[in-house]
Design an enzyme around this catalytic site. Structure first.
Site, short mmCIF file in Angstrom:
data_model
loop_
_atom_site.label_atom_id
_atom_site.label_comp_id
_atom_site.label_asym_id
_atom_site.label_seq_id
_atom_site.Cartn_x
_atom_site.Cartn_y
_atom_site.Cartn_z
N GLU A 205 0.82 -1.21 0.00
CA GLU A 205 0.00 0.00 0.00
C GLU A 205 0.85 1.26 0.00
OE1 GLU A 205 -2.98 -0.08 -0.60
OE2 GLU A 205 -3.77 -2.00 0.06
N ARG A 209 0.69 3.86 -3.24
CA ARG A 209 0.03 5.14 -2.97
C ARG A 209 1.01 6.28 -2.67
NH1 ARG A 209 -5.83 3.76 -0.62
NH2 ARG A 209 -5.74 1.49 -0.64
N ASP A 348 -4.81 -10.25 -8.41
CA ASP A 348 -5.07 -9.44 -9.61
C ASP A 348 -3.83 -8.81 -10.24
OD1 ASP A 348 -4.79 -7.85 -7.34
OD2 ASP A 348 -6.31 -6.39 -7.95
N GLU A 517 -11.24 0.26 -11.21
CA GLU A 517 -10.86 -0.73 -12.23
C GLU A 517 -11.72 -0.68 -13.49
OE1 GLU A 517 -9.01 -1.67 -8.54
OE2 GLU A 517 -11.16 -1.47 -8.98
#
Length: 639
Positions: A205, A209, A348, A517
């Site tokens: 993360e 980010r 993913d 997405e």
């Protein structure tokens, strides 16, 4: 008639060249000169003889770009120019709204109105970003995220001001100087101190980010060119802060006994440890490479990219199921753990980054990254073979899961996160070119065309996951009615939807987190195919966000139940709503020349963008802004 003239011209020329005069003439410069005069003279006569005006209206004339040009090209110079211009392989096609009168002159107001419509809609997205930022600034400045209903901030991502950093590149792309100045000043005054003092953060993360956001800001502010082209601090501030953070995050790699990094880092002492249970997510360890590679590129220090790429090189050697991998991996043993195979959470972006890291490398042989593209192709073949099925009764294409591995029962479950796949498949097929360009240059093989078709089919399914609900917002997870699986009483609530019986939404899965997405894939597919439906679908989704997630006192909130009107709020505005979702919508509605895919493909790569013509990449947890050719650092959403 012009074809006949040209044939006669060829015969005369060939006859001249094969005669005895050939040796006599071309042996001296005077002969060469006279020969050229003869050729151009005949060409001029041929081209000026036929005075029938062409009925074809060029794209430039349709849009009124060349207002000073003659529409009737009957002069010799105009015909000579047309003679040397290569004819298109396909006839020019006018936009659907263009009207053609009996005299062949086009009426363009419909086109101009269409263009104005999308400019207006793009402005609406910009206004939404400003509104979201104003709520965050008012109630949560410096916190990771805004709780818009409670009107306060919360630190759930390590306390590094994640929304500030994640939103920076979106504000730059939109040209909102005030926000760029506010966010940039905060980074300059506070972020380095927080990095030095904060405790535990998640490697994944924080990379997508914070590190990705800093590198995107550095790239977009002109740092690579040695200039500051945006409001805010000098670009070196973003780079130096990124290096400080990158140095501390490296401990996740160097502390691990294998090339697989630990999942958690303690920033203030640059230490790292595994997550509770000892495992790392496959998607997390393989979604660090864009940012770390780019940091090495702009800092001149290879250590960041070297450590990150060890992960991909190691995974290359591990056993797979037709390119598909389990969603957990152990930093202690370096092996996959469990059998669960899916393209949703924890799986993913492994597949996404196989392609994007290869693109980032520019497919350079000296970087030896061709294995990544091979792994990507094998995995997509595995997806088509093992995970793709169709619903009943209406045949929606979806990607399911294998919770118990290759020999287990197929689950018709698909996370919203899987909606990254249409954009990735399209990008992998054309490498950022439009479909038309790729086909005209014979760059698409059968496998590429298969993947592009699958991309469009899956995009349709992702859209219907929104359209089938009462609010027009997609659930976090959907199940699909198949011959082997069905559940009653769990529809999306929109009884007018054709697919009301194809899509199943269980009560626990009905929340919406403002994820990017789907609109990211629409952005990429619109750029590649030119199909306006992706814009229309994106606008419908944006309208649903505006209607059901906008909070009167400022900001937007994720919601608990997309099948209920009004939906109850969850009281959180995720950083990726500003960092990615609104960014992709803004690009989807904007001019295709703005960040073109063959120059900057922004994927929902978390925060990076790729550039085909250089190693400077940068995607962002956002295309990103392309989108992607790509890649310049960009990033994607939380898993």
């Amino acid at each position: 008639m012009i074809v006949c003239y040209f044939f006669i011209f060829q015969v005369i020329t060939q006859s001249f060249l094969t005669s005895n005069r050939k040796r006599d003439c071309i042996s001296c410069s005077t002969g060469k000169f006279l020969f050229l005069i003869l050729i151009f003279g005949v060409a001029y006569l041929v081209l000026t003889h036929d005075t029938i005006p062409s009925p074809v209206v060029s794209r430039d004339q349709v849009f009124g770009i060349r207002k000073n040009e003659e529409n009737n090209s009957t002069n010799g110079a105009g015909r000579l120019k047309k003679f040397w211009r290569r004819a298109p392989r396909l006839p020019p096609q006018l936009p659907p709204d263009t009207k053609v009168s009996n005299n062949g002159i086009n009426h363009v107001p419909a086109i101009l109105d269409e263009k104005s419509l999308w400019i207006t809609r793009q402005q609406k997205v910009k206004e939404a970003f400003t509104y979201a930022w104003s709520g965050y600034k008012k109630y949560a400045m410096g916190y990771d995220e805004l709780m818009p209903v409670s009107q306060r901030g919360i630190d759930g991502l390590g306390g590094l001001g994640a929304t500030v950093v994640d939103a920076l590149d979106t504000a730059m792309i939109m040209g909102i100087d005030e926000v760029v100045a506010e966010a940039g000043s905060w980074v300059k005054e506070h972020l380095s101190e927080r990095i030095n003092e904060k405790g535990q953060v998640n490697l994944f993360e924080t990379t997508i980010r914070i590190l990705g956001g800093l590198l995107s800001a550095y790239h977009l502010s002109g740092g690579e060119k040695g200039m500051n082209i945006n409001a805010g601090p000098n670009p070196s501030v973003y780079l130096e802060t990124a290096k400080n953070l990158g140095d501390r995050l490296l401990s996740a790699f160097t502390s691990s006994p294998t090339p697989i990094p630990f999942s958690d880092v303690v920033l203030h002492d640059s230490s790292a440890h595994p997550a509770p249970g000892g495992l790392s997510s496959t998607s997390e360890v393989s979604t660090l490479q864009l940012e770390f590679n780019y940091l090495s590129s702009v800092s001149g220090d290879p250590k960041y990219g070297v450590e990150a790429m060890k992960v991909m090189e190691h995974i290359k050697s591990l056993p797979k199921v037709e390119g598909l991998v389990p969603i957990y991996i152990s930093p202690d043993s370096g092996q996959f753990i469990g059998e669960n195979i899916r393209l949703g959470s924890r799986g993913d972006s492994y597949y996404e980054y196989l392609l994007k890291v290869w693109l980032q490398s520019g497919n350079s042989s000296n970087k030896n990254t061709s294995y990544l593209y091979d792994m990507y192709k094998e995995a997509m073949n595995g997806v088509r073979h093992r995970l793709v099925q169709k619903t009943v009764p209406n045949g929606l294409v979806f990607v399911g899961e294998l919770p118990a591995g290759k020999d287990g029962v197929f689950s018709p479950k698909m996370d919203h996160l899987v909606c990254f796949l249409p954009g990735t498949l399209a990008l992998g097929a054309t490498k950022g070119l439009t479909k038309k360009q790729a086909m005209e240059n014979n760059l698409l093989n059968f496998e590429d065309l298969e993947n592009l078709k699958l991309a469009e089919d899956l995009a349709k399914t992702c859209y219907e996951m929104y359209s089938v609900t009462s609010t027009g917002l997609a659930p976090e997870i959907a199940y699909f009615h198949t011959k082997e699986f069905s559940e009653q009483g769990h529809d999306g609530g929109n009884k007018t939807s054709e697919y009301i019986h194809d899509i199943i939404i269980r009560p626990a899965d009905r929340h919406n987190l403002l994820r990017p997405e789907t609109v990211e894939s629409f952005f990429v597919l619109y750029r590649i195919t030119g199909d306006l439906k992706y814009r229309e679908w994106g606008w419908q989704i944006f309208e649903a966000f505006e209607k059901y997630t906008k909070i009167e006192t400022g900001g937007y909130s994720s919601v608990d139940d997309v099948t209920t009107i009004p939906p109850p709020t969850r009281d959180k505005m995720e950083t990726f709503f500003l960092g990615e979702t609104l960014k992709y919508l803004y690009l989807l509605f904007g001019d295709i020349s703005h960040i073109p895919l063959d120059k900057h493909t922004i994927d929902g790569f978390e925060k990076f963008r790729f550039c085909w013509d250089s190693v400077r990449c940068f995607f962002e947890v956002t295309l990103q802004y392309l989108i992607p050719s790509k890649i310049a650092p960009g990033c994607k959403g939380i898993n």
